[in-house]
Every structure is written in C-alpha cells, then in structure tokens.
Design a protein around this motif. Structure first.
Motif, PDB file in Angstrom:
ATOM      1  N   VAL A   7     -60.234 -16.148  80.143  1.00  0.00           N
ATOM      2  CA  VAL A   7     -61.125 -16.247  78.990  1.00  0.00           C
ATOM      3  C   VAL A   7     -61.189 -17.699  78.529  1.00  0.00           C
ATOM      4  O   VAL A   7     -60.158 -18.359  78.385  1.00  0.00           O
ATOM      5  N   ARG A   8     -62.399 -18.183  78.305  1.00  0.00           N
ATOM      6  CA  ARG A   8     -62.627 -19.550  77.798  1.00  0.00           C
ATOM      7  C   ARG A   8     -63.625 -19.479  76.652  1.00  0.00           C
ATOM      8  O   ARG A   8     -64.594 -18.728  76.707  1.00  0.00           O
ATOM      9  N   ARG A   9     -63.384 -20.272  75.612  1.00  0.00           N
ATOM     10  CA  ARG A   9     -64.317 -20.399  74.486  1.00  0.00           C
ATOM     11  C   ARG A   9     -65.026 -21.741  74.616  1.00  0.00           C
ATOM     12  O   ARG A   9     -64.370 -22.758  74.822  1.00  0.00           O
ATOM     13  N   VAL A  10     -66.350 -21.715  74.495  1.00  0.00           N
ATOM     14  CA  VAL A  10     -67.150 -22.934  74.630  1.00  0.00           C
ATOM     15  C   VAL A  10     -68.249 -22.978  73.580  1.00  0.00           C
ATOM     16  O   VAL A  10     -68.604 -21.954  72.995  1.00  0.00           O
ATOM     17  N   ARG A  11     -68.774 -24.195  73.401  1.00  0.00           N
ATOM     18  CA  ARG A  11     -69.922 -24.416  72.521  1.00  0.00           C
ATOM     19  C   ARG A  11     -71.051 -24.989  73.369  1.00  0.00           C
ATOM     20  O   ARG A  11     -71.160 -26.210  73.517  1.00  0.00           O
ATOM     21  N   PRO A  12     -71.882 -24.126  73.944  1.00  0.00           N
ATOM     22  CA  PRO A  12     -72.971 -24.618  74.788  1.00  0.00           C
ATOM     23  C   PRO A  12     -73.993 -25.422  73.980  1.00  0.00           C
ATOM     24  O   PRO A  12     -74.282 -25.080  72.836  1.00  0.00           O
ATOM     25  N   ASN A  13     -74.520 -26.475  74.580  1.00  0.00           N
ATOM     26  CA  ASN A  13     -75.571 -27.261  73.945  1.00  0.00           C
ATOM     27  C   ASN A  13     -76.911 -26.674  74.391  1.00  0.00           C
ATOM     28  O   ASN A  13     -77.455 -27.057  75.423  1.00  0.00           O
ATOM     29  N   ARG A  14     -77.428 -25.758  73.606  1.00  0.00           N
ATOM     30  CA  ARG A  14     -78.649 -25.054  73.964  1.00  0.00           C
ATOM     31  C   ARG A  14     -79.911 -25.861  73.663  1.00  0.00           C
ATOM     32  O   ARG A  14     -81.016 -25.437  73.991  1.00  0.00           O
ATOM     33  N   SER A  15     -79.752 -27.046  73.056  1.00  0.00           N
ATOM     34  CA  SER A  15     -80.915 -27.899  72.780  1.00  0.00           C
ATOM     35  C   SER A  15     -81.345 -28.678  74.025  1.00  0.00           C
ATOM     36  O   SER A  15     -82.441 -29.228  74.062  1.00  0.00           O
ATOM     37  N   ARG A  16     -80.503 -28.720  75.037  1.00  0.00           N
ATOM     38  CA  ARG A  16     -80.845 -29.421  76.275  1.00  0.00           C
ATOM     39  C   ARG A  16     -81.887 -28.641  77.079  1.00  0.00           C
ATOM     40  O   ARG A  16     -81.882 -27.414  77.092  1.00  0.00           O
ATOM     41  N   PHE A 136     -66.730 -14.279  88.352  1.00  0.00           N
ATOM     42  CA  PHE A 136     -68.005 -13.988  87.704  1.00  0.00           C
ATOM     43  C   PHE A 136     -67.893 -14.204  86.198  1.00  0.00           C
ATOM     44  O   PHE A 136     -66.942 -13.735  85.567  1.00  0.00           O
ATOM     45  N   ALA A 137     -68.867 -14.922  85.640  1.00  0.00           N
ATOM     46  CA  ALA A 137     -68.879 -15.254  84.219  1.00  0.00           C
ATOM     47  C   ALA A 137     -69.595 -14.169  83.442  1.00  0.00           C
ATOM     48  O   ALA A 137     -70.739 -13.827  83.739  1.00  0.00           O
ATOM     49  N   GLY A 138     -68.897 -13.635  82.444  1.00  0.00           N
ATOM     50  CA  GLY A 138     -69.492 -12.603  81.610  1.00  0.00           C
ATOM     51  C   GLY A 138     -69.229 -12.844  80.140  1.00  0.00           C
ATOM     52  O   GLY A 138     -68.381 -13.656  79.777  1.00  0.00           O
ATOM     53  N   VAL A 139     -69.994 -12.156  79.310  1.00  0.00           N
ATOM     54  CA  VAL A 139     -69.766 -12.155  77.857  1.00  0.00           C
ATOM     55  C   VAL A 139     -69.661 -10.701  77.429  1.00  0.00           C
ATOM     56  O   VAL A 139     -70.261  -9.808  78.018  1.00  0.00           O
ATOM     57  N   ARG A 140     -68.909 -10.488  76.374  1.00  0.00           N
ATOM     58  CA  ARG A 140     -68.723  -9.116  75.878  1.00  0.00           C
ATOM     59  C   ARG A 140     -70.036  -8.588  75.301  1.00  0.00           C
ATOM     60  O   ARG A 140     -70.791  -9.322  74.710  1.00  0.00           O
TER      61      ARG A 140
END
Length: 141
Positions: A7-16, A136-140
């Motif tokens: 499990v990893r917590r991230v802050r994606p930059n969705r403005s890119r 495989f990368a997933g989100v809850r």
C-alpha cells in the motif's frame, strides 16, 4: 486475497496533461500517443494505491475479477504514475500496471518496469493479458 499486497499513499498532480504526467516520471517511454491522450485522470487529492500480484498469466477480463475479489478497482494512471515518480526504484523490483477500457471498449494499459537496461513506461491499447511477475495497481471501491 489480502496477502502479498503493498500500500502506498500519493498525491497525484492531476493538473498535468497526460504527456506531462509521463514525462515527470523520468522514464523512457514506449507509448501510443493516442492512448496517452485519453488516459483517465482519476480523482482525489490524496490516493491510497494497493498493489497486488498473482504470480501467473491473467487476461484483462480475469484481472477485473481479481480486483473485485480484493474489493478494488483499477487505479487510474495518474495515481499509479505518482507512486513511480515518488519512488523511482519501485518498478525495478515490482513491475506494475493498471488497465482501463477506451471509448470503443478496447483494453488499454499503463505499465512501469525495468526495460531494455533502464526504467520505462508503456502505454498502449491491446487485447492480450499479463504474464506472471506483474503487480497491479488498485484503489479501494
């Protein structure tokens, strides 16, 4: 189903823009530019990404069932890329991918791994599956 998870917590930059997001990872790119342009951005300022592995070949359709079994849905490429941007060595030992369907219902994917003697990212459309060794990368849900 819950063993072998990371499990990893991230802050994606969705403005890119999608291409800017891939560029920020600093990886060699093996991409279909049309697929890059239509990658889903996802949502959320902070995201918990759950990586799991199966250790065997899996089709994209069967992979969706594996996500479901774990109470997950495929992570968006922005969140997955944020993990690989923050930890450049992660995909060296944990090659990782996510997938989605495009507007025509075709499977597309983003995959981070060590390729051709360096670090790379692939973004393509395809109808195949995943060999063993992928995470495989997933989100809850």
């Amino acid at each position: 189903a819950i063993s072998g998870m990371i499990v990893r917590r991230v802050r994606p930059n969705r403005s890119r823009a999608p291409q800017e997001m891939l560029d920020a990872t600093g990886r060699a790119q093996y991409t279909d530019k049309a697929v890059v342009k239509m990658m889903p951005k996802g949502e959320g300022d902070e995201v918990e990404i759950v990586f799991f592995t199966l250790g065997c070949y899996v089709s994209d359709a069967d992979l969706d069932a594996e996500y479901e079994l774990r109470g997950l849905k495929p992570a968006d490429p922005y969140s997955q890329a944020a993990v690989n941007e923050a930890d450049l060595a992660f995909a060296d030992t944990k090659p990782n991918g996510t997938h989605w369907k495009d507007a025509e219902g075709e499977w597309c994917f983003a995959a981070f791994a060590g390729w051709h003697g360096g670090r790379g990212v692939g973004v393509y459309r395809r109808g195949g599956g995943w060999c063993d060794g992928w995470w495989f990368a997933g989100v809850r849900k």
